[in-house]
Design an enzyme around this catalytic site. Structure first.
Site, PDB file in Angstrom:
ATOM      1  N   LYS A  83      40.559  71.119  17.640  1.00 25.01           N
ATOM      2  CA  LYS A  83      41.980  70.734  17.048  1.00 25.01           C
ATOM      3  C   LYS A  83      42.398  71.628  15.525  1.00 25.01           C
ATOM      4  O   LYS A  83      42.231  71.994  15.091  1.00 25.01           O
ATOM      5  CB  LYS A  83      41.304  69.663  16.115  1.00 25.01           C
ATOM      6  CG  LYS A  83      43.606  68.255  16.503  1.00 25.01           C
ATOM      7  CD  LYS A  83      42.542  66.874  16.268  1.00 25.01           C
ATOM      8  CE  LYS A  83      43.454  65.846  16.741  1.00 25.01           C
ATOM      9  NZ  LYS A  83      43.643  64.747  16.278  1.00 25.01           N
TER      10      LYS A  83
HETATM   11  C1  E4P Z   1      45.968  62.348  16.895  1.00 27.28           C
HETATM   12  O1  E4P Z   1      45.389  62.711  16.750  1.00 27.28           O
HETATM   13  C2  E4P Z   1      46.149  61.366  15.862  1.00 27.28           C
HETATM   14  O2  E4P Z   1      44.511  61.763  14.745  1.00 27.28           O
HETATM   15  C3  E4P Z   1      46.444  60.151  15.005  1.00 27.28           C
HETATM   16  O3  E4P Z   1      46.723  60.347  15.822  1.00 27.28           O
HETATM   17  C4  E4P Z   1      47.203  60.435  14.038  1.00 27.28           C
HETATM   18  O4  E4P Z   1      47.428  58.297  13.989  1.00 27.28           O
HETATM   19  P1  E4P Z   1      48.715  58.380  12.805  1.00 27.28           P
HETATM   20  O5  E4P Z   1      49.706  59.054  12.330  1.00 27.28           O
HETATM   21  O6  E4P Z   1      48.443  57.147  12.961  1.00 27.28           O
HETATM   22  O7  E4P Z   1      47.608  58.564  11.372  1.00 27.28           O
END
Ligand code: E4P
Length: 217
Positions: A83
């Site tokens: 990522k």
């Molecule tokens: C996605 O890959 C992220 O880890 C996640 O969905 C972020 O979510 P949040 O905005 O609730 O922290």
């Protein structure tokens, strides 16, 4: 639509995986910090449970450093998706890792233009953050719709991975729009089973069963 679970908590991943609800996992530095575990160790354990893509996020900001981190993360298991953030350095890293045959999830996407760049850089997944846009009184689902239209217009193969999901409603709306994947916290996936009429109907059935003395086993 595929379901990814957005957590680094092993018990929760196992519970949903055993029910066939997990096609993959996403983590981020905040979720790893919350788990209190070493990133390499916990990611390896997740990869041994789930056969689909497991996203592990780099923490460097410069492309060379991101690349070194990404290559190290990719060695954890064959199902790792590295990522990277949607920055110019992240896009460079995406292109190099993709050329090496490694899955890449480009995260922190908040616009259709960003999603277009990620697709051009060969991303396996683009992660538009719905909830964080909604928090600012913007329309996260509209962004998913826009990206769907753009990718379909040109046949981009990058998967739309709707992220920052806050409610069961987000899940069904993303499915209607045609997101390829939704990643959601375990409590949101479980909340999809809830309906007030199910609770009401069940209470009535249970009361009648008791009155009639129905026994099955
Ligand atoms: C996605 O890959 C992220 O880890 C996640 O969905 C972020 O979510 P949040 O905005 O609730 O922290």
């Amino acid at each position: 639509m595929k379901f990814f679970v957005d957590t680094a908590e092993i018990d929760q991943i196992k519970e949903l995986n055993d029910l066939g609800m997990v096609d993959g996992v996403t983590t981020n530095p905040s979720l790893i910090a919350k788990s209190g575990r070493d990133i390499l160790e916990v990611t390896k354990e997740i990869c041994s449970i789930v056969s689909g893509p497991v996203s592990a996020e780099v923490v460097a900001l410069e492309a060379d450093d991101m690349l070194a981190e990404g290559r190290k993360l990719a060695k954890i298991a064959d199902n790792i998706a590295v990522k990277v953030p949607l920055t110019w350095a992240g896009l460079k890293t995406c292109k190099t890792l993709t050329d090496d045959g490694i899955m890449v999830n480009v995260t922190l996407c908040f616009s259709a233009n960003q999603a277009l760049l990620a697709a051009k850089a060969g991303a396996t997944f683009i992660s538009p953050f719905i909830g964080r846009l909604d928090d600012l009184n913007m329309d996260g689902l509209e962004l998913i719709e826009d990206i769907r239209t753009i990718y379909d217009n040109y046949g981009f193969e990058t998967n739309i991975l709707a992220a920052s999901i806050r409610s069961a409603n987000h899940m069904s709306e993303c499915a209607k729009i045609g997101a390829d994947v939704c990643t959601a916290p375990p409590n949101v996936i479980k909340a999809m089973a809830n309906h007030v009429l199910t609770d009401k109907g069940l209470a009535a059935f249970m009361a009648d069963a008791e009155k009639a003395g129905i026994k099955i086993v």
